[in-house]
Structures are given as C-alpha cells and as structure tokens.
Write a protein that holds these residues in place. Structure first.
Motif, mmCIF file in Angstrom:
data_model
loop_
_atom_site.group_PDB
_atom_site.id
_atom_site.type_symbol
_atom_site.label_atom_id
_atom_site.label_comp_id
_atom_site.label_asym_id
_atom_site.label_seq_id
_atom_site.Cartn_x
_atom_site.Cartn_y
_atom_site.Cartn_z
ATOM 1 N N ALA A 152 0.829 -1.213 0.000
ATOM 2 C CA ALA A 152 0.000 0.000 0.000
ATOM 3 C C ALA A 152 0.858 1.255 0.000
ATOM 4 C CB ALA A 152 -0.937 0.000 1.195
ATOM 5 N N ARG A 153 1.923 1.260 0.792
ATOM 6 C CA ARG A 153 2.812 2.429 0.812
ATOM 7 C C ARG A 153 3.437 2.651 -0.558
ATOM 8 N NH1 ARG A 153 4.708 0.107 5.960
ATOM 9 N NH2 ARG A 153 3.608 1.217 7.604
ATOM 10 N N ALA A 154 3.847 1.565 -1.213
ATOM 11 C CA ALA A 154 4.456 1.680 -2.540
ATOM 12 C C ALA A 154 3.444 2.147 -3.585
ATOM 13 C CB ALA A 154 5.055 0.333 -2.951
ATOM 14 N N VAL A 155 2.231 1.616 -3.519
ATOM 15 C CA VAL A 155 1.191 1.966 -4.489
ATOM 16 C C VAL A 155 0.701 3.394 -4.283
ATOM 17 C CG1 VAL A 155 -1.201 1.472 -5.174
ATOM 18 C CG2 VAL A 155 0.429 -0.407 -4.890
ATOM 19 N N ALA A 156 0.483 3.782 -3.018
ATOM 20 C CA ALA A 156 -0.038 5.124 -2.731
ATOM 21 C C ALA A 156 0.952 6.192 -3.152
ATOM 22 C CB ALA A 156 -0.369 5.259 -1.249
ATOM 23 N N GLY A 157 2.241 5.882 -3.031
ATOM 24 C CA GLY A 157 3.254 6.877 -3.374
ATOM 25 C C GLY A 157 3.557 7.726 -2.173
ATOM 26 N N SER A 158 4.678 7.488 -1.558
ATOM 27 C CA SER A 158 4.987 8.204 -0.323
ATOM 28 C C SER A 158 5.942 9.365 -0.527
ATOM 29 C CB SER A 158 5.560 7.219 0.705
ATOM 30 O OG SER A 158 6.705 6.585 0.188
ATOM 31 N N ASP A 159 6.038 9.847 -1.757
ATOM 32 C CA ASP A 159 6.865 11.031 -1.986
ATOM 33 C C ASP A 159 6.309 12.203 -1.208
ATOM 34 O OD1 ASP A 159 7.186 10.218 -5.476
ATOM 35 O OD2 ASP A 159 8.469 9.656 -3.799
ATOM 36 N N ARG A 160 7.189 13.018 -0.714
ATOM 37 C CA ARG A 160 6.740 14.205 0.014
ATOM 38 C C ARG A 160 6.101 15.178 -0.966
ATOM 39 N NH1 ARG A 160 11.661 14.058 4.201
ATOM 40 N NH2 ARG A 160 10.721 12.394 5.395
ATOM 41 N N VAL A 161 4.989 15.742 -0.549
ATOM 42 C CA VAL A 161 4.184 16.604 -1.414
ATOM 43 C C VAL A 161 3.897 17.907 -0.676
ATOM 44 C CG1 VAL A 161 1.946 16.828 -2.557
ATOM 45 C CG2 VAL A 161 3.106 14.613 -2.529
ATOM 46 N N ALA A 162 4.013 19.017 -1.370
ATOM 47 C CA ALA A 162 3.661 20.318 -0.809
ATOM 48 C C ALA A 162 2.344 20.767 -1.422
ATOM 49 C CB ALA A 162 4.754 21.336 -1.100
ATOM 50 N N GLY A 163 1.581 21.511 -0.662
ATOM 51 C CA GLY A 163 0.312 22.040 -1.141
ATOM 52 C C GLY A 163 -0.231 23.066 -0.170
ATOM 53 N N GLU A 164 -1.547 23.228 -0.221
ATOM 54 C CA GLU A 164 -2.202 24.210 0.657
ATOM 55 C C GLU A 164 -3.563 23.700 1.095
ATOM 56 O OE1 GLU A 164 -1.186 28.655 -0.686
ATOM 57 O OE2 GLU A 164 -2.410 27.553 -2.114
ATOM 58 N N PHE A 165 -3.950 24.130 2.284
ATOM 59 C CA PHE A 165 -5.339 24.033 2.701
ATOM 60 C C PHE A 165 -5.955 25.381 2.375
ATOM 61 C CE2 PHE A 165 -3.462 20.920 5.746
ATOM 62 C CZ PHE A 165 -4.044 19.803 5.185
ATOM 63 N N VAL A 166 -7.102 25.371 1.699
ATOM 64 C CA VAL A 166 -7.649 26.619 1.174
ATOM 65 C C VAL A 166 -9.069 26.929 1.643
ATOM 66 C CG1 VAL A 166 -6.180 26.596 -0.884
ATOM 67 C CG2 VAL A 166 -8.426 25.487 -0.951
ATOM 68 N N ALA A 167 -9.708 26.010 2.338
ATOM 69 C CA ALA A 167 -11.080 26.235 2.805
ATOM 70 C C ALA A 167 -11.319 25.379 4.037
ATOM 71 C CB ALA A 167 -12.091 25.886 1.706
ATOM 72 N N ALA A 168 -12.420 25.665 4.727
ATOM 73 C CA ALA A 168 -12.790 24.893 5.911
ATOM 74 C C ALA A 168 -14.270 24.552 5.839
ATOM 75 C CB ALA A 168 -12.482 25.678 7.184
ATOM 76 N N ARG A 169 -14.613 23.400 6.409
ATOM 77 C CA ARG A 169 -16.002 22.965 6.452
ATOM 78 C C ARG A 169 -16.252 22.237 7.756
ATOM 79 N NH1 ARG A 169 -16.548 17.575 2.535
ATOM 80 N NH2 ARG A 169 -15.390 16.182 3.931
ATOM 81 N N SER A 170 -17.529 21.969 8.001
ATOM 82 C CA SER A 170 -17.933 21.149 9.134
ATOM 83 C C SER A 170 -18.830 20.036 8.617
ATOM 84 C CB SER A 170 -18.687 21.993 10.167
ATOM 85 O OG SER A 170 -19.143 21.164 11.216
ATOM 86 N N TYR A 171 -18.525 18.823 9.016
ATOM 87 C CA TYR A 171 -19.335 17.656 8.654
ATOM 88 C C TYR A 171 -20.279 17.356 9.809
ATOM 89 C CZ TYR A 171 -20.551 12.829 7.486
ATOM 90 O OH TYR A 171 -21.232 11.675 7.203
#
Length: 177
Positions: free
Chosen positions: A139-158
């Motif tokens: 699963a770790r190999a398939v999912a791809g464990s490369d480090r990734v940068a991004g952003e959180f841009v919104a918030a919600r409540s479930y």
C-alpha cells in the motif's frame, strides 16, 4: 458528531485522489470506493458531539484568518488503533496554532472525540479506512509516499447525523508568488 475540517487546494486534492485511485486499482482498501458526495480529501482538526452556541461563527472567523495555509505531506503510514492508511501531514507552527485555537473555541463542546484533542492529534489525510490485515508495504508503494507540498484553502464542518457538510470558509487561493 460535528467536525472542523480543512480542505485541500485543487492540486493537492487531485494528488490525494490519485493515490486513492492507485490503491483501488491495486485491489487494496481505498477511500476511492466511498461514493458519498461529502467524501473528499480533508484534514480533521476537531470532532465533537455538538458545537456550543456561537462556535460555528467563531470557527469560521478563525479559519478564514488562517487560510490559505501551506502544508507538506510526509510519509504514508498506518495509524495504530483504528488502523486507517493515511498520508501524514507535517505539523507547522501555523497549523498547530490553528488546531489549538479551534479547541479553545470548542472547550465547552459536548463529547470531544479524543483522537483530535491537542496532545493526541496526529495530523493526516486519510487514504483508506479499516486497513487492518491489508498489505501495508504494498500500500505504501502503491499510494506513493513522496513528500508533497500544497495548501489548505477552505474549511467545512461535517454533520455525522445528517451526513451533510456546511462551508465554514470559501476556498481562497494563495495571494502571493
């Protein structure tokens, strides 16, 4: 149950969904199989039975002031206990401050769920639930464990009772280069 969740930028959302798809295509447990309209990559900051009066507006204001928030995903791991497969989120000072502020607002909330409390919270994006007994290494190999940068841009409540979400903040892209 009510949550406070941060939502990924379009690019980060697509990266996580691609990992979901790779897991599913490999015959492994994956959130790609959850077709409920509320299912999307997110970081849960808090989960309680009910928000105290006035909390939703205060939470919206907090999140609005903090977003967009840079994020770096680290490795893929299986969390002990409930055994979900997750992409760990590197906790930054800004993320830790927002998490603490959210729990300050929710101090009087009924039924705080302990796995999201300060001191116990492991920030992550879920890739698969009920992963117990599945092939973790594959699963770790398939999912791809490369480090990734991004952003959180919104918030919600479930809302777990109605299985609906309420927007706390609208998506806001980064304002600078």
């Amino acid at each position: 149950m009510r949550t406070v969740e941060l939502l990924c930028s379009e690019e980060l959302d697509a990266t996580v969904r691609a990992a979901w798809s790779r897991l599913a295509a490999a015959g492994l447990p994956s959130l790609a199989r959850n077709t409920h309209p509320t299912n999307r990559p997110h970081l849960t900051l808090a989960s309680v039975d009910e928000f105290p009066p006035g909390a939703e507006r205060r939470l919206a204001d907090l999140c609005d002031a903090a977003l967009p928030l840079p994020v770096r995903l680290d490795r893929v791991a299986v969390l002990d206990g409930s055994a979900p497969l997750v992409w760990l989120v590197r906790p930054t000072p800004q993320l830790a401050a927002l998490h603490g502020a959210v729990w300050d607002v929710l101090a009087e909330a009924s039924g705080p769920h302990p796995w999201h409390l300060p001191g116990r919270w492991v920030p992550h994006l879920s890739l698969a639930l009920r992963f117990r007994g599945a092939d973790r290494r594959r699963a770790r190999a398939v999912a791809g464990s490369d480090r990734v940068a991004g952003e959180f841009v919104a918030a919600r409540s479930y809302d777990g009772d109605t299985r609906t979400v309420r927007e706390l903040t609208a998506a806001r892209p980064r304002t600078g280069g």
